[in-house]
Design a protein around this motif. Structure first.
Motif, PDB file in Angstrom:
ATOM      1  N   LEU A  59       1.465  -1.929   0.363  1.00  0.00           N
ATOM      2  CA  LEU A  59      -0.120   0.226  -0.022  1.00  0.00           C
ATOM      3  C   LEU A  59       0.562   1.322  -0.335  1.00  0.00           C
ATOM      4  O   LEU A  59       0.451   2.484  -0.577  1.00  0.00           O
ATOM      5  CB  LEU A  59      -0.728   0.088   1.193  1.00  0.00           C
ATOM      6  CG  LEU A  59      -1.647  -0.918   1.230  1.00  0.00           C
ATOM      7  CD1 LEU A  59      -2.581  -1.223   2.180  1.00  0.00           C
ATOM      8  CD2 LEU A  59      -2.584  -1.248   0.304  1.00  0.00           C
ATOM      9  N   LEU A  60       1.954   0.553   0.412  1.00  0.00           N
ATOM     10  CA  LEU A  60       3.418   2.450   0.571  1.00  0.00           C
ATOM     11  C   LEU A  60       3.154   2.368  -0.888  1.00  0.00           C
ATOM     12  O   LEU A  60       3.284   3.847  -0.572  1.00  0.00           O
ATOM     13  CB  LEU A  60       3.855   2.345   1.721  1.00  0.00           C
ATOM     14  CG  LEU A  60       5.445   3.449   1.636  1.00  0.00           C
ATOM     15  CD1 LEU A  60       4.283   4.375   2.225  1.00  0.00           C
ATOM     16  CD2 LEU A  60       6.628   3.100   2.805  1.00  0.00           C
ATOM     17  N   GLY A  61       3.907   1.541  -1.754  1.00  0.00           N
ATOM     18  CA  GLY A  61       4.389   1.665  -2.861  1.00  0.00           C
ATOM     19  C   GLY A  61       3.554   2.724  -4.054  1.00  0.00           C
ATOM     20  O   GLY A  61       4.009   3.066  -4.818  1.00  0.00           O
ATOM     21  N   ILE A  62       2.184   1.545  -3.602  1.00  0.00           N
ATOM     22  CA  ILE A  62       0.543   2.670  -4.788  1.00  0.00           C
ATOM     23  C   ILE A  62       0.785   3.649  -3.738  1.00  0.00           C
ATOM     24  O   ILE A  62       0.608   4.448  -5.176  1.00  0.00           O
ATOM     25  CB  ILE A  62       0.303   1.605  -4.032  1.00  0.00           C
ATOM     26  CG1 ILE A  62       0.187  -0.049  -4.959  1.00  0.00           C
ATOM     27  CG2 ILE A  62      -1.194   2.433  -5.231  1.00  0.00           C
ATOM     28  CD1 ILE A  62      -1.050  -1.000  -4.388  1.00  0.00           C
ATOM     29  N   GLY A  63       0.669   3.627  -3.000  1.00  0.00           N
ATOM     30  CA  GLY A  63       0.718   5.305  -2.856  1.00  0.00           C
ATOM     31  C   GLY A  63       1.834   6.235  -2.342  1.00  0.00           C
ATOM     32  O   GLY A  63       1.253   7.434  -3.285  1.00  0.00           O
ATOM     33  N   VAL A  64       3.135   6.384  -2.209  1.00  0.00           N
ATOM     34  CA  VAL A  64       3.550   6.724  -3.091  1.00  0.00           C
ATOM     35  C   VAL A  64       4.081   6.572  -4.838  1.00  0.00           C
ATOM     36  O   VAL A  64       4.726   7.888  -5.475  1.00  0.00           O
ATOM     37  CB  VAL A  64       5.553   6.238  -2.192  1.00  0.00           C
ATOM     38  CG1 VAL A  64       6.743   6.996  -3.906  1.00  0.00           C
ATOM     39  CG2 VAL A  64       5.231   6.656  -0.954  1.00  0.00           C
ATOM     40  N   ALA A  65       3.636   6.029  -5.335  1.00  0.00           N
ATOM     41  CA  ALA A  65       3.661   6.289  -7.058  1.00  0.00           C
ATOM     42  C   ALA A  65       3.049   6.771  -7.404  1.00  0.00           C
ATOM     43  O   ALA A  65       3.250   7.864  -8.558  1.00  0.00           O
ATOM     44  CB  ALA A  65       3.317   4.214  -7.671  1.00  0.00           C
ATOM     45  N   MET A  66       1.760   6.613  -7.531  1.00  0.00           N
ATOM     46  CA  MET A  66       0.452   7.340  -7.561  1.00  0.00           C
ATOM     47  C   MET A  66       1.020   9.002  -7.185  1.00  0.00           C
ATOM     48  O   MET A  66       0.853  10.005  -7.963  1.00  0.00           O
ATOM     49  CB  MET A  66      -0.908   7.052  -6.537  1.00  0.00           C
ATOM     50  CG  MET A  66      -1.360   5.741  -6.705  1.00  0.00           C
ATOM     51  SD  MET A  66      -2.604   5.358  -5.821  1.00  0.00           S
ATOM     52  CE  MET A  66      -3.954   6.461  -6.581  1.00  0.00           C
ATOM     53  N   ILE A  67       1.525   9.449  -6.129  1.00  0.00           N
ATOM     54  CA  ILE A  67       2.480  10.794  -5.315  1.00  0.00           C
ATOM     55  C   ILE A  67       3.454  11.015  -6.248  1.00  0.00           C
ATOM     56  O   ILE A  67       2.998  12.321  -6.947  1.00  0.00           O
ATOM     57  CB  ILE A  67       2.677  11.184  -3.863  1.00  0.00           C
ATOM     58  CG1 ILE A  67       1.699  11.211  -3.339  1.00  0.00           C
ATOM     59  CG2 ILE A  67       3.352  12.266  -3.532  1.00  0.00           C
ATOM     60  CD1 ILE A  67       2.041  10.377  -1.690  1.00  0.00           C
ATOM     61  N   HIS A  68       4.245  10.493  -7.129  1.00  0.00           N
ATOM     62  CA  HIS A  68       5.282  10.879  -8.006  1.00  0.00           C
ATOM     63  C   HIS A  68       4.744  10.839  -8.732  1.00  0.00           C
ATOM     64  O   HIS A  68       5.139  11.827  -9.827  1.00  0.00           O
ATOM     65  CB  HIS A  68       6.910   9.767  -7.699  1.00  0.00           C
ATOM     66  CG  HIS A  68       7.227  10.534  -8.343  1.00  0.00           C
ATOM     67  ND1 HIS A  68       7.989  11.043  -8.596  1.00  0.00           N
ATOM     68  CD2 HIS A  68       7.514   8.990  -9.856  1.00  0.00           C
ATOM     69  CE1 HIS A  68       9.158  10.627  -9.420  1.00  0.00           C
ATOM     70  NE2 HIS A  68       8.730  10.052 -10.470  1.00  0.00           N
ATOM     71  N   GLY A  69       3.112  10.183  -9.338  1.00  0.00           N
ATOM     72  CA  GLY A  69       3.086  10.214 -11.336  1.00  0.00           C
ATOM     73  C   GLY A  69       2.374  11.582 -10.657  1.00  0.00           C
ATOM     74  O   GLY A  69       2.474  12.641 -11.480  1.00  0.00           O
ATOM     75  N   GLY A  70       1.969  12.472  -9.815  1.00  0.00           N
ATOM     76  CA  GLY A  70       1.341  13.519 -10.097  1.00  0.00           C
ATOM     77  C   GLY A  70       2.114  14.805  -9.787  1.00  0.00           C
ATOM     78  O   GLY A  70       1.647  15.662 -11.123  1.00  0.00           O
ATOM     79  N   VAL A  71       3.098  14.623  -8.823  1.00  0.00           N
ATOM     80  CA  VAL A  71       3.662  15.848  -9.297  1.00  0.00           C
ATOM     81  C   VAL A  71       5.035  16.027 -10.389  1.00  0.00           C
ATOM     82  O   VAL A  71       5.040  16.598 -10.589  1.00  0.00           O
ATOM     83  CB  VAL A  71       4.921  15.089  -8.306  1.00  0.00           C
ATOM     84  CG1 VAL A  71       6.219  16.245  -8.655  1.00  0.00           C
ATOM     85  CG2 VAL A  71       4.866  15.227  -6.957  1.00  0.00           C
TER      86      VAL A  71
END
Length: 550
Positions: A511-523
């Motif tokens: 879940l942490l990896g998915i959340g960070v990937a989504m934040i990084h994609g948005g940035v």
């Protein structure tokens, strides 16, 4: 013809100003402003602590008063050590000084005398300003023998600061004499980083164990003899109380006097030789060939970066940091501070009677990853924000490289550095005996923190690294204090809590990896969005576009 004493005065003024040189835009009066700010920063803590202690006296017990005295001795030691580290290579004339001044009708002996005079004035300025208020106010608020305490306080703190500055000057002189100027420049960043770590650990040690001063200074002294600030605390007590001083004072006072005389003698012996080595290297040039970049590193960079502009800026960042000592100092300060905090958290001192032994803290080991990654990335962000050779910034415009490509290369450069630090931390945790499950959690957290911190610190970075004009006084002090005193501690404790929770349930790592990937994609979408030409070129007009010839 200019008189000899006038030439000497001009040289002394030149060398003194060189200590405060800035890579930012030079404006009238900036040197004076820098001097005033620097003096204020080192003078205010002594004033504030002295007034804070006025309610503690005259009911302050003996060891409480010794703890207060140790703070001022330690503060003088750390300030002068930090000043010497920050001006590490400027303590000796650099290549630019020799290349410009040697063709003039200035004798080498006059240059040496002027540099020594400027160095004495520079160190004396900080030595006096950092200790003035404490020397006057603490004896007044302690309500003891005022003049005797002023004498004891002044001698002790001045010798402590003098020892610290002379120690680093002697260290630099010995390294220059033994290794030569080229190797000295190569290892200077590491020496600076570990020196900052040692000074920061002294401050953290006082914050954690200041109340245990009696246990630390009771017989037998043991490893306490190896801590120089304790030497000058013993000198303080010996001068203040004489025969009534605690048992440790006499022995420590001898160490203080002998240590100061030894480092002063080393400086007198090595400084002229170090001067001659630097002068010969400046005139003759370095005989060593510049090391070529390893082929595997070049292939890795070309695999990660497809656009030629990003590749160029990526190599430009590395070469700029390697060539410019000022950026190495910034990185050494940040990395040394992070290493000191990580060491203080991971290694604790356990007292059993009069015995003091180090031990590893499990919670402190969990803090190593966020602490070191935060300070390394913050240091790189600070280094990138200071401009270097602004008048040559036109090259980025005529080659057609967009600012967005430059910013992307900078983020990837920082991300690779953070991943390298993460690997080093994993090796250290493995040596500490951590199991595979814990190491897996740390590895995932390291990748996530490297990505998030890089995105956060470089979110609004839309400029070429080292080439964005920076006017003095633009730094927001309240914002910096909020970040480092408010957000930073909460960030560290939050990461430690989540690391422990994920060690219990590895599913949360996904879940942490998915959340960070989504934040990084948005940035990434935000950073790669369209940028107006005027915004891209902000800071590249006027004298910088015209190479300063307008």
């Amino acid at each position: 013809m200019i008189e000899r004493h006038s030439v000497g005065r001009v040289l002394v003024d030149h060398f003194f100003r060189r200590f405060f040189d800035s890579d930012t835009i030079q404006i009238d009066g900036e040197t004076l402003t820098t001097v005033v700010r620097a003096v204020s920063v080192v003078a205010v803590p002594g004033l504030m602590v002295s007034f804070f202690l006025q309610n503690q006296y005259p009911r302050r017990p003996l060891w409480g008063a010794i703890q207060d005295q140790y703070f001022f001795v330690l503060f003088s030691f750390v300030v002068m050590g930090a000043v010497a580290i920050f001006e590490w290579e400027m303590l000796f004339p650099d290549r630019l000084d020799f290349l410009i001044l040697s063709p003039l009708s200035v004798k080498p002996l006059h240059m040496l005398a002027a540099k020594i005079a400027a160095l004495i004035g520079f160190l004396s300025l900080f030595l006096v300003s950092s200790n003035f208020f404490g020397t006057v106010i603490l004896p007044a608020v302690s309500k003891g023998h005022f003049y005797r305490q002023v004498y004891a306080h002044g001698i002790s703190v001045l010798l402590a600061g003098l020892f610290a500055s002379l120690f680093f000057l002697a260290l630099g002189g010995v390294l220059l004499c033994v290794l030569g100027a080229a190797r000295f420049h190569a290892i200077s960043p590491l020496i600076q980083m570990f020196s900052v770590t040692a000074l920061a650990l002294l401050l953290l040690h006082y914050a954690k164990f200041g109340d245990s001063m009696q246990a630390l200074l009771s017989e037998p002294l043991g490893m306490t003899r190896c801590v120089p600030p304790f030497w000058f605390l013993g000198l303080y007590e010996q001068l203040l109380r004489g025969d009534a001083a605690p048992a440790f004072a006499k022995e420590m006072a001898h160490y203080a006097i002998r240590g100061t005389l030894i480092v002063a003698a080393v400086v007198l012996l090595t400084y002229p030789t170090a001067w001659a080595r630097m002068r010969r290297m400046a005139i003759e040039g370095s005989s060593q060939r510049r090391q070529q970049q390893p082929q595997w590193l070049g292939r890795l960079v070309h695999r990660l970066l497809r656009r030629p502009g990003e590749r160029a800026v990526f190599h430009f960042i590395g070469q700029t940091i390697m060539r410019n000592n000022r950026y190495q100092v910034y990185l050494a300060i940040y990395c040394g501070t992070g290493l000191a905090l990580a060491t203080a958290c991971a290694v604790t001192l356990q007292t059993s009677g009069h015995n003091v032994r180090p031990a590893l803290s499990d919670e402190g080991l969990h803090a190593m990853m966020p602490l070191l990654l935060f300070w390394v990335i913050a240091g790189l962000r600070t280094a990138f924000a200071f401009p270097f050779d602004l008048s040559a910034g036109w090259i980025f415009r005529i080659t057609g490289v967009s600012v967005s490509e430059c910013a992307a290369a900078a983020r990837r450069w920082v991300l690779l550095c953070a991943i390298g630090v993460m690997c080093g931390i994993l090796v250290a945790l493995d040596l500490a005996g951590w199991g595979l499950r814990h190491l897996l959690v740390q590895a995932v957290w390291g990748l996530c923190l490297s990505t998030l911190l890089t995105d956060g610190f470089f979110l609004f970075q839309r400029s070429v690294p080292f080439n964005q004009p920076r006017m003095p006084g633009r730094t927001s002090l309240p914002l910096m204090l909020t970040l480092y005193l408010g957000v930073f501690p909460a960030f560290i404790f939050g990461v430690i809590y989540m690391e422990r929770e994920m060690e219990k349930n590895l599913l949360k790592l996904l879940l942490l990896g998915i959340g960070v990937a989504m934040i990084h994609g948005g940035v990434s979408l935000l950073q790669n969005g369209p940028v107006e030409v005027e915004e891209e070129m902000e800071g590249y007009e006027g004298e910088f576009q015209l190479l300063g010839l307008s």
